[in-house]
Design an enzyme around this catalytic site. Structure first.
Site, PDB file in Angstrom:
ATOM      1  N   ASP A  26      45.868   4.706  37.409  1.00 18.09           N
ATOM      2  CA  ASP A  26      45.591   5.929  36.809  1.00 18.09           C
ATOM      3  C   ASP A  26      44.844   5.528  35.511  1.00 18.09           C
ATOM      4  O   ASP A  26      43.953   6.527  35.040  1.00 18.09           O
ATOM      5  CB  ASP A  26      47.033   6.666  36.320  1.00 18.09           C
ATOM      6  CG  ASP A  26      47.970   6.927  37.696  1.00 18.09           C
ATOM      7  OD1 ASP A  26      47.373   7.961  38.393  1.00 18.09           O
ATOM      8  OD2 ASP A  26      48.847   6.406  37.855  1.00 18.09           O
ATOM      9  N   ARG A  27      45.093   4.567  34.705  1.00 16.94           N
ATOM     10  CA  ARG A  27      44.528   4.255  33.442  1.00 16.94           C
ATOM     11  C   ARG A  27      42.848   4.094  34.057  1.00 16.94           C
ATOM     12  O   ARG A  27      41.924   4.448  33.037  1.00 16.94           O
ATOM     13  CB  ARG A  27      45.104   3.034  33.000  1.00 16.94           C
ATOM     14  CG  ARG A  27      44.358   2.375  31.649  1.00 16.94           C
ATOM     15  CD  ARG A  27      44.539   3.535  30.377  1.00 16.94           C
ATOM     16  NE  ARG A  27      43.532   4.275  30.447  1.00 16.94           N
ATOM     17  CZ  ARG A  27      43.383   5.162  29.383  1.00 16.94           C
ATOM     18  NH1 ARG A  27      43.969   5.057  28.324  1.00 16.94           N
ATOM     19  NH2 ARG A  27      42.511   6.311  29.399  1.00 16.94           N
TER      20      ARG A  27
END
Length: 476
Positions: A260-261
């Protein structure tokens, strides 16, 4: 002056995540299972909600379009998202999905999943948010939000950069996405679907990832695919020869949410107009820092650490360095700092910084300001102004953050950073550094590292001065 950051719309399936963290130093007497005691419970946004919060933590306006219902988990998530992102809801049928991890230290032992809710239908505000977006990130966890908005996402992909982070439970991205970001396992699964399910005994490696990325670029009609490879970085393909973007350093920590980062960073930079290659490179670096700083479990710490009571007044890079230091310490990582003028960065500097980064989980470089350099080196220095020196240092893969100090020594800045290790070149071996007592006062250590002999800024400047001047170019 800071350039305003392009607003980002995140579309996808929000989850509610819980962590039960404790210690496990014995087995249960009635079964060979670990006994976890001294547990601490924490809750945080998960799935698309985590991606949205990570994008917003960079100071960017973020709108999250997701499915929420009337169940307790949805209510809890709304509270966690309040003040972080703008929320646009579509109806959820069933209870919001949540997962609970039981961990002993950083080691997951068990995961419990609850809730199987799915997005039921779209709404006018959701469609308007997607089709009017300047940049979109789709975090598709296979629970229907991207499906009910598929027509709007197809329209958005023709007008703005769309990054699609797929999940094996979800569908393929809409045609025309700027970048898709599957993991190696997800890329293999999606490529097999496009290859009519043909199996392969080939181990997941660079060759397999490159072939899968090429298959997905063509089959999905995507502009590019970046296959994330964990500790190895990412493999970027436009359908031909791929580009391997390695991680700047090994990062030990909880990798939950690193994808997600990665996707949030890439989507934000593409929305700002960055080239895909540059966006993927910075996304790899951001994911590495994220893991080193504690991963998803450090999200609450990160929000608290973003506004310390006192920050040095040397600019945004210094403030960012202080926040990074606080996050790494809070997450239990090893913080390394190194300092110097770094005027005319040369091979000796780079070797020192690479060695320093390998000594811990995060490297912050402390740089003398222009006035500080002049007091130390004389009126003819620095040769390179501090803004340019900072920019060059931040471009190094081994450097996580840069801080500027105006004093003759970095002691006041070190008091803000409180590194576990203060790294200096081996040429200081017979000298007691003035900052050594300070570093040792909080349990830190001064560490000397080998220095490449014969490299110096002064020597480079003298050789450059002796070089014959080039002929004047026309029009100069």
């Amino acid at each position: 002056m800071n350039t305003p950051r392009t607003p980002l719309v995140v579309v996808g399936d929000a989850l509610l995540d819980h962590d039960l963290c404790g210690r496990a130093d014995r087995l249960a007497p009635d079964a060979p299972v670990p006994v976890v005691h001294g547990t601490r419970r924490s809750s945080r946004p998960g799935g698309a909600a985590l991606a949205a919060c990570l994008a917003a933590s960079d100071g960017r306006p973020v709108t999250l379009v997701t499915a929420l219902g009337a169940d307790p988990a949805s209510d809890t998530l709304r509270e966690l998202l309040s003040g972080r992102v703008t929320l646009v809801e579509v109806p959820l049928e069933g209870a919001l999905s949540s997962k609970t991890r039981v961990l002993a230290g950083d080691r997951p032992l068990l995961r419990l999943d609850d809730g199987d809710g799915r997005a039921r239908e779209t709404t006018g505000p959701a469609v308007a948010a997607v089709t009017g977006a300047e940049g979109v990130l789709v975090a598709d966890y296979g629970r229907g939000t991207a499906d009910v908005l598929r027509a709007a996402l197809t329209t958005a992909a023709a007008e703005a950069p769309v990054v699609w982070d797929p999940h094996v439970r979800g569908r393929a991205p809409v045609p025309g996405v700027r970048l898709a970001t599957p993991s190696a396992q997800e890329a293999r699964a999606f490529a097999r679907r496009l290859e009519d399910g043909r199996d392969s005994d080939e181990q997941a490696g660079l060759r397999t990832a490159a072939r899968d990325a090429r298959t997905l670029v063509q089959g999905w009609r995507a502009r590019a695919v970046a296959v994330t490879l964990g500790e190895r970085g990412a493999l970027l393909s436009h359908g031909e020869t791929p580009l391997l973007v390695p991680t700047p350093a090994a990062a030990a920590g909880d990798p939950c949410g690193a994808g997600d980062r990665f996707a949030a960073t890439a989507a934000a930079l593409l929305a700002d107009g960055a080239l895909t290659e540059a966006a993927v490179q910075e996304a790899v670096h951001a994911a590495t820092r994220y893991v080193a700083e504690g991963g998803a479990r450090a999200l609450a710490v990160r929000e608290q650490a973003d506004a310390p009571e006192h920050l040095p007044a040397d600019g945004d890079t210094t403030a960012d360095a202080v926040r990074t230091a606080a996050r790494v310490r809070a997450a239990g990582g090893t913080l390394v700092a190194a300092g110097g003028c770094f005027d005319l960065l040369h091979a000796g500097h780079v070797a020192l910084l690479q060695a320093a980064r390998r000594a811990g989980d995060c490297l912050i470089v402390c740089v003398n300001s222009d006035d500080s350099v002049r007091r130390r080196k004389g009126g003819g220095r620095p040769l390179v102004p501090v803004a340019d020196r900072v920019r060059v240092l931040r471009a190094l893969e081994c450097v996580d953050a840069v801080a500027v100090f105006d004093d003759d020594t970095p002691e006041r800045l070190l008091g803000e950073l409180r590194p576990h290790i203060w790294a200096k070149g081996g040429d200081y071996a017979r000298t007691r550094l003035p900052e050594q007592p300070l570093v040792e006062s909080w349990g830190g250590q001064v560490l000397l590292l080998p220095y490449l002999d014969g490299r110096s800024t002064t020597g480079l400047a003298r050789r450059a001065a002796r070089s014959p001047a080039p002929a004047t170019e026309p029009g100069r």
